[in-house]
Design a protein around this motif. Sequence first.
Motif, PDB file in Angstrom:
ATOM      1  N   SER A  33       5.249  -8.038   7.956  1.00 46.26           N
ATOM      2  CA  SER A  33       4.295  -6.996   7.604  1.00 46.26           C
ATOM      3  C   SER A  33       2.865  -7.406   7.922  1.00 46.26           C
ATOM      4  O   SER A  33       2.487  -8.561   7.744  1.00 46.26           O
ATOM      5  N   MET A  34       2.109  -6.434   8.389  1.00 44.76           N
ATOM      6  CA  MET A  34       0.663  -6.630   8.534  1.00 44.76           C
ATOM      7  C   MET A  34       0.042  -6.526   7.144  1.00 44.76           C
ATOM      8  O   MET A  34       0.515  -5.767   6.300  1.00 44.76           O
TER       9      MET A  34
ATOM     10  N   ASP B 140      -6.479  -2.384   1.479  1.00 46.19           N
ATOM     11  CA  ASP B 140      -6.356  -1.188   0.650  1.00 46.19           C
ATOM     12  C   ASP B 140      -4.936  -0.642   0.790  1.00 46.19           C
ATOM     13  O   ASP B 140      -4.535  -0.186   1.863  1.00 46.19           O
ATOM     14  N   ALA B 141      -4.147  -0.685  -0.279  1.00 47.41           N
ATOM     15  CA  ALA B 141      -2.742  -0.282  -0.251  1.00 47.41           C
ATOM     16  C   ALA B 141      -2.559   1.158   0.215  1.00 47.41           C
ATOM     17  O   ALA B 141      -1.545   1.484   0.837  1.00 47.41           O
TER      18      ALA B 141
ATOM     19  N   ASN C 165       0.609   1.737   6.515  1.00 48.44           N
ATOM     20  CA  ASN C 165       1.450   2.656   7.264  1.00 48.44           C
ATOM     21  C   ASN C 165       2.693   1.888   7.708  1.00 48.44           C
ATOM     22  O   ASN C 165       2.599   0.958   8.513  1.00 48.44           O
ATOM     23  N   ALA C 166       3.854   2.276   7.183  1.00 57.73           N
ATOM     24  CA  ALA C 166       5.100   1.569   7.516  1.00 57.73           C
ATOM     25  C   ALA C 166       5.415   1.639   9.003  1.00 57.73           C
ATOM     26  O   ALA C 166       5.980   0.699   9.569  1.00 57.73           O
ATOM     27  N   GLY C 167       5.042   2.725   9.652  1.00 59.31           N
ATOM     28  CA  GLY C 167       5.322   2.887  11.073  1.00 59.31           C
ATOM     29  C   GLY C 167       4.623   1.863  11.949  1.00 59.31           C
ATOM     30  O   GLY C 167       5.171   1.389  12.935  1.00 59.31           O
TER      31      GLY C 167
END
Length: 148
Positions: free
Chosen positions: A86-87, A91-92, A96-98
């Motif tokens: 994961s990157m 800020d949550a 972006n999951a994509g």
Amino acid sequence: MAKYRLIKNTNHKVGKYGYYYARKVADKTVELDDLVQHMAGHNTAYSAGVIKGVLEDAVTCIRELAYEGKSVKIANLGIFSVGLKSMAVQDASKFNAGSGIKSLWKVRGTGEVKNALIGLTRAAGAAITWEEDNEYTSPRNAAAAGGE
């Protein structure tokens, strides 16, 4: 017999700079049809066609289950699963999951395979025997010849 090459670390940021490390050399990739013929040659009651069909179905199902987030364990071989890299975001709400997740295919040794790999350096008669690849100029030979 598995082969390795000695490679000098030229990256100041990782490991011990200037030291040599062994790296595995892949001399051949065994394709599914080759594996089927190998298995069929073990005096099995199953034809090559049946073996191939079962293996193809197993691959499809393992992938399907792993993509659902399950881990699939084949005793004495491995646990197949997906993982992620994961990157980081500060800020949550901006995650972006994509674009923030890279999917990984994972295999961890189990049973006899895991025990053989863990015990390679201390087990007598380990399952894997390593020899230096003769298809390159070893740094050992280069040093003896007045090179590096």
